[in-house]
Motif scaffolding. Structure first.
Motif, PDB file in Angstrom:
ATOM      1  N   TYR A  91       0.871  -1.178   0.000  1.00  0.00           N
ATOM      2  CA  TYR A  91       0.000   0.000   0.000  1.00  0.00           C
ATOM      3  C   TYR A  91       0.901   1.218   0.000  1.00  0.00           C
ATOM      4  O   TYR A  91       1.542   1.541   0.997  1.00  0.00           O
ATOM      5  CB  TYR A  91      -0.917  -0.007   1.226  1.00  0.00           C
ATOM      6  N   GLY A  96       0.104   3.170  -5.389  1.00  0.00           N
ATOM      7  CA  GLY A  96      -1.187   2.537  -5.154  1.00  0.00           C
ATOM      8  C   GLY A  96      -1.073   1.261  -4.341  1.00  0.00           C
ATOM      9  O   GLY A  96      -0.236   1.155  -3.445  1.00  0.00           O
ATOM     10  N   ALA A  97      -1.899   0.288  -4.681  1.00  0.00           N
ATOM     11  CA  ALA A  97      -1.974  -0.939  -3.891  1.00  0.00           C
ATOM     12  C   ALA A  97      -1.989  -2.152  -4.802  1.00  0.00           C
ATOM     13  O   ALA A  97      -2.294  -2.060  -5.995  1.00  0.00           O
ATOM     14  CB  ALA A  97      -3.223  -0.921  -3.012  1.00  0.00           C
ATOM     15  N   SER A  98      -1.671  -3.305  -4.214  1.00  0.00           N
ATOM     16  CA  SER A  98      -1.717  -4.563  -4.961  1.00  0.00           C
ATOM     17  C   SER A  98      -2.248  -5.662  -4.052  1.00  0.00           C
ATOM     18  O   SER A  98      -2.407  -5.471  -2.840  1.00  0.00           O
ATOM     19  CB  SER A  98      -0.318  -4.934  -5.482  1.00  0.00           C
ATOM     20  N   GLN A 102      -5.271  -4.176  -2.463  1.00  0.00           N
ATOM     21  CA  GLN A 102      -6.085  -3.622  -3.543  1.00  0.00           C
ATOM     22  C   GLN A 102      -7.457  -4.279  -3.605  1.00  0.00           C
ATOM     23  O   GLN A 102      -8.485  -3.593  -3.655  1.00  0.00           O
ATOM     24  CB  GLN A 102      -5.383  -3.807  -4.888  1.00  0.00           C
ATOM     25  N   GLY A 105      -9.490  -3.259  -0.754  1.00  0.00           N
ATOM     26  CA  GLY A 105      -9.158  -1.896  -0.394  1.00  0.00           C
ATOM     27  C   GLY A 105     -10.314  -1.106   0.194  1.00  0.00           C
ATOM     28  O   GLY A 105     -10.139  -0.325   1.140  1.00  0.00           O
TER      29      GLY A 105
END
Length: 484
Positions: A91, A96-98, A102, A105
């Motif tokens: 994060y 962004g996020a994975s 994600q 999220g």
């Protein structure tokens, strides 16, 4: 009122209507997509103003937010960074996020519609907002055992509970530490991101479910065996061809056995012995006799070609659309254009272990709000009936023979029945192969189904096999589940 004034008034009225419609679309129809758009700084800053929910394994946080003294009030940290990185993801303010960060999220950030009334209560009572916590299905002991057994070798390990579909372990190597990407020093974050993306062997890719899919090699013989037994034309003791070389139709090229020797006297063998010794010529012959449609349909029942979210998106495994007979012979032994994820191969063993019923794999067990109330839980769900119970029992017997008297001897666990299948898939036309093992244990009361792939022979390089490289890893994972 004269005509020009009327026309001007109509144009002005139309412009006001257009402005009203555009504002309505932006504020209501497109609001969520604009808020969630990558790079939306206002949304990013807002998300860092409240505590993000934790990601948990066995009640312990593997991703947690800690307060900071800078403008971004909370920083994401990963106490066991590398061990869970491919599941938790990262994060990052910049990137962004994975993975779970994600996929879940909205719940972790507290912005999900499922938390609307809880947010409303927080506003009324003046309590600080906070995201929900996500509890994973992973077993910490099994995850650790899988990571240690795989070590620095490139590849992946997946372990499933065959009765439920819960993912007990998901390990990929090489991996990475998500902590640097969560730093609030944006220069340092950018440097870490560049290093990870330029690193050899793509550490940011979860090899268990994504990336360049693997030829499954002889583990696919389980699918061909299932198609054969389900057809009613074969039993485990049916005699099949097993010559040292099988002449293929429509070509001058023949298919050899691994050791250049016939798989039985007079170039004949039984189906159970062919699986135990992983006889290529026997399974190529069986595959051509069954036909492409039968093998493909059986593969689809095990999950090939299916879109799957666990909730991470899984790349669908592939079986060739219209193979000719020589291509079908290669496909029946897991070569040609057959491709699979390690998760897919684990699903094959899990379905056989569960009397033919394939349960949908899942990674999230429960979601709890900040008061620890469960707001979401995952119930086991049937994905398909891959084979009938009688066929599953025959396959189990055949897989036990692989471990007891065939190519899977290194998967044996003292005092326990183990069912399994090795695989050695040639890659790129050279002598170095990807090594596989899949199976389940105990065979008479399955608690875990596992798949292991080690790329390019692992630390052994040339001369490796599924039994020498992958089976010992699978054994340690199965022991981690079944030991008290």
């Amino acid at each position: 009122m004269n005509s020009p004034i009327r026309r001007l008034g109509a144009v002005v009225a139309l412009m006001f209507c257009a402005l009203l419609v555009a504002a309505t679309i932006i504020q209501f129809v497109q609001a969520n997509s604009l808020d969630n758009r990558p790079g939306n700084r206002r949304t990013l800053l807002a998300s860092y103003s409240k505590q993000r929910g934790s990601i948990l394994v066995g009640g312990n946080a593997v991703a947690i937010s800690k307060p900071t003294s800078d403008d971004l009030k909370w920083r994401r940290t990963y106490p066991n960074g590398k061990l869970y990185a491919d599941v938790t993801g990262y994060y990052s303010f910049t990137y962004g996020a994975s993975a779970i960060e994600q996929a879940e999220g909205g719940l972790l950030s507290g912005s999900s519609d499922r938390l609307f009334y809880r947010r409303l209560v927080d506003v009324i009572t003046g309590k600080p907002p906070q995201g929900a916590s996500v509890e994973l299905t992973l077993n910490a002991k099994v995850q650790q055992a899988a990571a240690e057994a795989l070590g620095n070798q490139r590849g992946a390990v997946v372990a499933l509970d065959p009765k439920t579909g819960a993912i007990l372990a998901m390990v990929t190597s090489p991996t990475y530490d998500p902590n640097p990407l969560a730093s609030h020093n944006l220069t340092s974050v950018s440097k870490s991101w560049t290093q990870l993306n330029n690193a050899p062997n793509n550490p940011l890719i979860n090899r268990a479910i994504n990336g360049n899919l693997y030829p499954p090699g002889s583990t696919f013989k389980l699918v061909t065996s299932a198609a054969a037994l389900a057809s009613g034309k074969y039993t485990p003791n049916t005699t099949v061809p097993g010559p040292a070389r099988l002449k293929l139709p429509q070509t001058t090229v023949s298919l050899p056995t691994d050791d250049g020797q016939p798989c039985g006297p007079n170039d004949k063998t039984t189906l159970i012995h062919a699986l135990a010794v992983s006889c290529n010529t026997a399974y190529a012959s069986v595959g051509m006799n069954l036909g492409a449609a039968a093998v493909r349909n059986q593969a689809q029942k095990f999950g090939w070609g299916q879109d799957l979210k666990i909730p991470l998106a899984v790349t669908p495994s592939v079986f060739p659309a219209n193979p000719n007979l020589p291509e079908l012979a290669q496909s029946a032994i897991g070569q040609f254009d057959v491709r699979a994820t390690p998760l897919q191969i684990a699903m094959v063993s899990a379905a056989i272990a569960n009397n033919g019923k394939l349960m949908t794999p899942y990674l999230v067990q429960t979601v709890r709000d900040k008061n620890l109330d469960v707001i979401q839980s995952t119930d086991p769900k049937l994905m398909s009936t891959a084979v009938q119970p009688g066929v599953a029992q025959q396959l189990t017997t055949m897989m036990e023979a692989v471990v007891n008297s065939g190519t899977g001897s290194n998967a044996r666990v003292p005092g326990m029945k183990v069912a399994g299948k090795t695989g050695t898939a040639q890659v790129g036309g050279n002598q170095i192969a990807d090594d596989w093992f899949t199976g389940f244990a105990p065979a008479d009361n399955p608690q875990v189904a596992v798949a292991v792939v080690v790329e390019n022979g692992g630390n052994m390089k040339q001369g490796s096999s599924g039994n020498t490289v992958a089976a010992p890893i699978a054994r340690k994972v199965m022991q981690a589940v079944t030991s008290k």
